[in-house]
Design a protein around this motif. Structure first.
Motif, short mmCIF file in Angstrom:
data_model
loop_
_atom_site.label_atom_id
_atom_site.label_comp_id
_atom_site.label_asym_id
_atom_site.label_seq_id
_atom_site.Cartn_x
_atom_site.Cartn_y
_atom_site.Cartn_z
N GLN A 51 0.89 -1.11 -0.01
CA GLN A 51 -0.07 -0.08 -0.14
C GLN A 51 0.98 1.39 0.14
OE1 GLN A 51 -3.70 0.32 0.52
NE2 GLN A 51 -3.48 2.25 0.02
N GLU A 52 0.70 2.28 -0.92
CA GLU A 52 1.44 3.39 -1.03
C GLU A 52 0.46 4.50 -0.11
OE1 GLU A 52 3.32 4.12 -4.98
OE2 GLU A 52 1.59 2.96 -5.31
N TYR A 54 0.00 7.62 -0.09
CA TYR A 54 -0.73 8.76 -0.73
C TYR A 54 -2.04 8.15 -1.36
CZ TYR A 54 1.12 7.17 -5.25
OH TYR A 54 1.46 6.72 -6.41
N LYS A 55 -2.01 7.20 -1.57
CA LYS A 55 -3.31 6.37 -2.23
C LYS A 55 -4.39 6.07 -1.29
CE LYS A 55 -1.37 4.35 -6.35
NZ LYS A 55 -0.88 3.08 -7.25
N GLN A 56 -5.45 6.63 -1.57
CA GLN A 56 -6.61 6.53 -0.46
C GLN A 56 -7.20 5.08 -0.60
OE1 GLN A 56 -9.33 9.59 0.35
NE2 GLN A 56 -7.70 11.03 0.85
N GLN A 57 -7.09 4.72 -1.82
CA GLN A 57 -7.90 3.43 -2.05
C GLN A 57 -7.16 2.18 -1.71
OE1 GLN A 57 -8.24 2.62 -6.20
NE2 GLN A 57 -9.63 0.83 -6.01
#
Lengths: 114, 115
Positions: A51-52, A54-57
């Motif tokens: 998971q990155e 900055y990605k909300q998904q």
């Protein structure tokens, strides 16, 4: 300093059921990665999901998905339709973007009951 | 199969002996690292390398040396083995593009016992 905490040393799940493994972390950084790694009895560690920040998904890989709550600094792993082959140690890990050092949690041992 | 190869898988050493744990990868990964895994402590970084000729210390470097003469190989040397170095050792590599990290590929580990 960053920390990663896995508060469940051991979990059990019935085959075909769903289980959630917990992970919390502490950091003052805004750009980072979170991972779940699986270590089966064969000992070799395998990347499950990434998971990155900055990605909300929330990331998903087949039966594995995460619930990433950035404000709460929580990163749980959900395993759906659990299989006997899912039995392993699961490690949560953190890495600040642009650096080379990981922080690993102490692991959660998952048992899958037939 | 492409991946990270560690040798040996098991080793018993006497206190004071030296040895080298071998690690090789064939994925052209620039980043390689060594970890040790102890019960209840997760994985701790010993040394890492961001490319041939470049190495740096991790969290627990004392008693270990590394070198990186090629992209493929990253050996870990124990200079004078001590019982505190009894552990499982993992080599890991990764493909990083700029600041993007895609996760580690791990070797199968070396279980080292120092008596």
């Amino acid at each position: 300093a960053q920390t990663v905490t896995q508060s469940q040393p051991e979990m059990s799940v019935q085959e075909a059921e769903t289980v959630t493994l917990s992970c919390t972390y502490d950091t003052s950084e805004s750009d980072y990665y979170l991972f779940w790694y699986k270590q089966p009895p064969s000992r070799q560690m395998i990347l499950v999901i990434r998971q990155e920040a900055y990605k909300q998904q929330n990331a998903t890989e087949n039966r594995f998905s995460v619930n990433f709550q950035k404000a709460a600094k929580s990163f749980s792993l959900k395993i759906s339709d659990s299989q006997l082959g899912d039995a392993a140690m699961y490690f949560c890990a953190y890495r600040t973007s642009g650096t080379y050092k990981y922080i690993f949690g102490t692991g959660t041992r998952l048992k899958v009951l037939a | 199969n492409a991946g990270v190869t560690q040798t040996p898988k098991f080793q018993v050493l006497k206190t004071g002996q030296s040895m080298t744990l071998q690690c090789a990868q064939d994925m052209n990964h620039e980043y390689m690292s060594w970890y040790r895994q102890d019960p209840g402590m997760g994985l701790r970084l010993i040394h890492y390398s961001v490319g041939a000729g470049i190495t740096d210390q991790g969290e627990v470097p004392n008693g270990y040396n590394v070198s990186r003469s090629t992209t493929e190989d990253f050996p870990l040397r124990l200079l004078s083995a001590a019982p505190s170095q009894t552990s499982v050792y993992f080599c890991a590599s990764s493909y990083d593009v700029a600041t993007t990290h895609y996760g580690y590929t791990f070797g199968s580990g070396t279980r080292l016992t120092v008596v």
